[in-house]
Each structure stands twice: as C-alpha cells, then as structure tokens.
Design a protein around this motif. Structure first.
Motif, PDB file in Angstrom:
ATOM      1  N   TYR A  60       0.790  -1.226   0.000  1.00 59.16           N
ATOM      2  CA  TYR A  60       0.000   0.000   0.000  1.00 59.16           C
ATOM      3  C   TYR A  60       0.830   1.288   0.000  1.00 59.16           C
ATOM      4  O   TYR A  60       0.274   2.376   0.111  1.00 59.16           O
ATOM      5  CB  TYR A  60      -0.968  -0.004   1.189  1.00 59.16           C
ATOM      6  CG  TYR A  60      -1.978  -1.118   1.105  1.00 59.16           C
ATOM      7  CD1 TYR A  60      -2.785  -1.278  -0.021  1.00 59.16           C
ATOM      8  CD2 TYR A  60      -2.132  -2.024   2.149  1.00 59.16           C
ATOM      9  CE1 TYR A  60      -3.709  -2.302  -0.104  1.00 59.16           C
ATOM     10  CE2 TYR A  60      -3.068  -3.045   2.072  1.00 59.16           C
ATOM     11  CZ  TYR A  60      -3.845  -3.176   0.943  1.00 59.16           C
ATOM     12  OH  TYR A  60      -4.765  -4.184   0.857  1.00 59.16           O
ATOM     13  N   ARG A  61       2.125   1.158  -0.156  1.00 57.31           N
ATOM     14  CA  ARG A  61       2.987   2.346  -0.193  1.00 57.31           C
ATOM     15  C   ARG A  61       2.567   3.242  -1.354  1.00 57.31           C
ATOM     16  O   ARG A  61       2.370   2.794  -2.474  1.00 57.31           O
ATOM     17  CB  ARG A  61       4.448   1.936  -0.341  1.00 57.31           C
ATOM     18  CG  ARG A  61       5.351   3.121  -0.475  1.00 57.31           C
ATOM     19  CD  ARG A  61       6.624   3.095   0.302  1.00 57.31           C
ATOM     20  NE  ARG A  61       6.530   2.696   1.675  1.00 57.31           N
ATOM     21  CZ  ARG A  61       7.503   2.041   2.315  1.00 57.31           C
ATOM     22  NH1 ARG A  61       8.601   1.698   1.682  1.00 57.31           N
ATOM     23  NH2 ARG A  61       7.366   1.733   3.585  1.00 57.31           N
ATOM     24  N   ASP A  62       2.411   4.518  -1.057  1.00 59.54           N
ATOM     25  CA  ASP A  62       2.043   5.558  -2.025  1.00 59.54           C
ATOM     26  C   ASP A  62       0.602   5.446  -2.536  1.00 59.54           C
ATOM     27  O   ASP A  62       0.240   6.104  -3.496  1.00 59.54           O
ATOM     28  CB  ASP A  62       3.018   5.600  -3.213  1.00 59.54           C
ATOM     29  CG  ASP A  62       4.428   5.959  -2.787  1.00 59.54           C
ATOM     30  OD1 ASP A  62       4.570   6.780  -1.860  1.00 59.54           O
ATOM     31  OD2 ASP A  62       5.379   5.416  -3.360  1.00 59.54           O
ATOM     32  N   TRP A  63      -0.207   4.611  -1.912  1.00 60.63           N
ATOM     33  CA  TRP A  63      -1.623   4.536  -2.257  1.00 60.63           C
ATOM     34  C   TRP A  63      -2.380   5.556  -1.423  1.00 60.63           C
ATOM     35  O   TRP A  63      -1.978   5.866  -0.297  1.00 60.63           O
ATOM     36  CB  TRP A  63      -2.187   3.158  -1.945  1.00 60.63           C
ATOM     37  CG  TRP A  63      -1.760   2.043  -2.853  1.00 60.63           C
ATOM     38  CD1 TRP A  63      -0.573   1.928  -3.528  1.00 60.63           C
ATOM     39  CD2 TRP A  63      -2.507   0.870  -3.152  1.00 60.63           C
ATOM     40  NE1 TRP A  63      -0.554   0.749  -4.218  1.00 60.63           N
ATOM     41  CE2 TRP A  63      -1.732   0.078  -4.007  1.00 60.63           C
ATOM     42  CE3 TRP A  63      -3.748   0.400  -2.765  1.00 60.63           C
ATOM     43  CZ2 TRP A  63      -2.152  -1.149  -4.495  1.00 60.63           C
ATOM     44  CZ3 TRP A  63      -4.177  -0.818  -3.240  1.00 60.63           C
ATOM     45  CH2 TRP A  63      -3.390  -1.582  -4.102  1.00 60.63           C
ATOM     46  N   ILE A  64      -3.497   6.045  -1.936  1.00 66.54           N
ATOM     47  CA  ILE A  64      -4.371   6.891  -1.130  1.00 66.54           C
ATOM     48  C   ILE A  64      -5.320   5.984  -0.353  1.00 66.54           C
ATOM     49  O   ILE A  64      -5.529   4.812  -0.716  1.00 66.54           O
ATOM     50  CB  ILE A  64      -5.146   7.921  -1.990  1.00 66.54           C
ATOM     51  CG1 ILE A  64      -6.058   7.227  -3.009  1.00 66.54           C
ATOM     52  CG2 ILE A  64      -4.186   8.893  -2.673  1.00 66.54           C
ATOM     53  CD1 ILE A  64      -7.005   8.183  -3.723  1.00 66.54           C
ATOM     54  N   ILE A  65      -5.896   6.505   0.706  1.00 63.51           N
ATOM     55  CA  ILE A  65      -6.740   5.702   1.586  1.00 63.51           C
ATOM     56  C   ILE A  65      -7.931   5.100   0.843  1.00 63.51           C
ATOM     57  O   ILE A  65      -8.268   3.931   1.044  1.00 63.51           O
ATOM     58  CB  ILE A  65      -7.180   6.524   2.813  1.00 63.51           C
ATOM     59  CG1 ILE A  65      -5.943   6.768   3.699  1.00 63.51           C
ATOM     60  CG2 ILE A  65      -8.286   5.822   3.595  1.00 63.51           C
ATOM     61  CD1 ILE A  65      -6.160   7.705   4.862  1.00 63.51           C
ATOM     62  N   LYS A  66      -8.531   5.854  -0.044  1.00 62.84           N
ATOM     63  CA  LYS A  66      -9.687   5.323  -0.779  1.00 62.84           C
ATOM     64  C   LYS A  66      -9.292   4.116  -1.631  1.00 62.84           C
ATOM     65  O   LYS A  66     -10.035   3.140  -1.717  1.00 62.84           O
ATOM     66  CB  LYS A  66     -10.322   6.403  -1.654  1.00 62.84           C
ATOM     67  CG  LYS A  66     -11.596   5.927  -2.321  1.00 62.84           C
ATOM     68  CD  LYS A  66     -12.311   7.022  -3.063  1.00 62.84           C
ATOM     69  CE  LYS A  66     -13.598   6.465  -3.674  1.00 62.84           C
ATOM     70  NZ  LYS A  66     -14.284   7.422  -4.488  1.00 62.84           N
ATOM     71  N   ARG A  67      -8.129   4.148  -2.232  1.00 66.44           N
ATOM     72  CA  ARG A  67      -7.671   3.015  -3.034  1.00 66.44           C
ATOM     73  C   ARG A  67      -7.409   1.802  -2.146  1.00 66.44           C
ATOM     74  O   ARG A  67      -7.741   0.660  -2.521  1.00 66.44           O
ATOM     75  CB  ARG A  67      -6.407   3.398  -3.809  1.00 66.44           C
ATOM     76  CG  ARG A  67      -5.903   2.310  -4.722  1.00 66.44           C
ATOM     77  CD  ARG A  67      -4.709   2.755  -5.532  1.00 66.44           C
ATOM     78  NE  ARG A  67      -4.174   1.652  -6.298  1.00 66.44           N
ATOM     79  CZ  ARG A  67      -2.930   1.591  -6.760  1.00 66.44           C
ATOM     80  NH1 ARG A  67      -2.103   2.595  -6.568  1.00 66.44           N
ATOM     81  NH2 ARG A  67      -2.519   0.548  -7.435  1.00 66.44           N
ATOM     82  N   ILE A  68      -6.829   2.027  -0.967  1.00 70.56           N
ATOM     83  CA  ILE A  68      -6.602   0.931  -0.021  1.00 70.56           C
ATOM     84  C   ILE A  68      -7.952   0.332   0.392  1.00 70.56           C
ATOM     85  O   ILE A  68      -8.132  -0.886   0.405  1.00 70.56           O
ATOM     86  CB  ILE A  68      -5.815   1.414   1.216  1.00 70.56           C
ATOM     87  CG1 ILE A  68      -4.424   1.925   0.810  1.00 70.56           C
ATOM     88  CG2 ILE A  68      -5.690   0.278   2.242  1.00 70.56           C
ATOM     89  CD1 ILE A  68      -3.668   2.645   1.920  1.00 70.56           C
ATOM     90  N   PHE A  69      -8.905   1.206   0.713  1.00 73.03           N
ATOM     91  CA  PHE A  69     -10.251   0.763   1.085  1.00 73.03           C
ATOM     92  C   PHE A  69     -10.839  -0.118  -0.015  1.00 73.03           C
ATOM     93  O   PHE A  69     -11.348  -1.210   0.260  1.00 73.03           O
ATOM     94  CB  PHE A  69     -11.145   1.990   1.324  1.00 73.03           C
ATOM     95  CG  PHE A  69     -12.591   1.657   1.564  1.00 73.03           C
ATOM     96  CD1 PHE A  69     -13.062   1.413   2.845  1.00 73.03           C
ATOM     97  CD2 PHE A  69     -13.497   1.604   0.509  1.00 73.03           C
ATOM     98  CE1 PHE A  69     -14.403   1.115   3.073  1.00 73.03           C
ATOM     99  CE2 PHE A  69     -14.834   1.314   0.718  1.00 73.03           C
ATOM    100  CZ  PHE A  69     -15.282   1.064   2.011  1.00 73.03           C
TER     101      PHE A  69
END
Length: 162
Positions: free
Chosen positions: A136-145
């Motif tokens: 999840y490095r450099d991902w935004i929270i919505k993308r992780i969600f």
C-alpha cells in the motif's frame, strides 16, 4: 503518577524529534486522555484516548511501541480521517479504519525507517499489533479501502482504533 510521567516524556520526545516534530501542533490540539474506557487507543479527530494498560502492559517493545501508537493517532488527526472519509465509513466502518491504519503506519515506517524512535507495537509473543503492508505504499486511503473491499478483508481488526 509514574505512567503519566512516562507517557508525557515519550510524547515530548516525539514532538522534539526531527522525524515527528512537524506533528507537534496536532499532538497539542485537543485533549490527551489516559483511560481504560478504550481497548487500545482512539481519536475523534480532536481528542485522543490511550489505554495505559494496553500501552504499558500489553506492548512488549516498550517506548518505541508506545511512541508508534501516539504518532498513529496523531496522523488520524492530521489527515482529518474522521471527516474526510465519512462517506467510506458509512459504507464499511471497519474497512475504512483499516485503510487509514495501513496508510498511517506506512507513513510512520517511512519517517523512521531505522526505528530510532518508533517501532510497530508487539504483543508478548513478538507479533505485530497493527496493520502494515508495503503493497500500500504511495496509495491513497480510498484506493486501499477499495482493495480491501475487493479482497473481502475485514475479519477481526488488529489496529489501534477500536
């Protein structure tokens, strides 16, 4: 009280540090409350609650683990996660918290890669208490969600925010 003095010393050390000093305004905003009313630690975006039993009796890696939890909560406040991700929270509160936890913990790892001040908290068996995945490095929270949602994550949470 010894626990309160130790907690304050860790907090002051973080606020004076090069790695986390920019968060001092966030750390000082709102109340910091030591209480057993929360299982681990939590924030409402302004105030923070920390369970002293969790911090001082369940985290086996001492000051560095405790410092990690503090910074983790400060990052929730700094990112305004309680407000910014309200729409995701309405869809799935647990996955929203997990996504924000992955994001926060990676920011801590990046700021202190050699673990000079912080280290992912560990239980008595040395297992991590918290969520981190380099994926999840450099991902935004919505993308992780969305990734967690697509992969049907969301079993028992092991983050700090209950």
């Amino acid at each position: 009280m010894k626990v309160e003095r130790k907690f304050k010393a860790i907090k002051i050390g973080l606020m004076r540090s090069e790695q986390f000093g920019l968060l001092r305004g966030v750390a000082m905003h709102g109340k910091t409350i030591l209480t057993t009313d929360v299982p681990t630690a939590a924030t409402d975006g302004r105030d923070c609650w920390f369970n002293p039993d969790f911090l001082f009796n369940q985290i086996s890696n001492g000051d560095k683990g405790i410092a990690y939890v503090m910074v983790h909560e400060w990052l929730h406040k700094a990112g305004m996660h309680m407000v910014t991700y309200q729409n995701l929270k309405e869809r799935n509160p647990m996955l929203t918290n997990m996504a924000a936890d992955y994001w926060n913990n990676d920011k801590i790892e990046l700021a202190d890669p050699n673990h000079l001040l912080t280290e992912m908290p560990q239980d008595a068996d040395g297992k991590p208490i918290g969520l981190h995945d380099i994926k999840y490095r450099d991902w935004i929270i919505k993308r992780i969600f969305n990734d967690l949602l697509e992969n049907n994550e969301g079993g028992e949470g092991s983050g700090f925010d209950e």
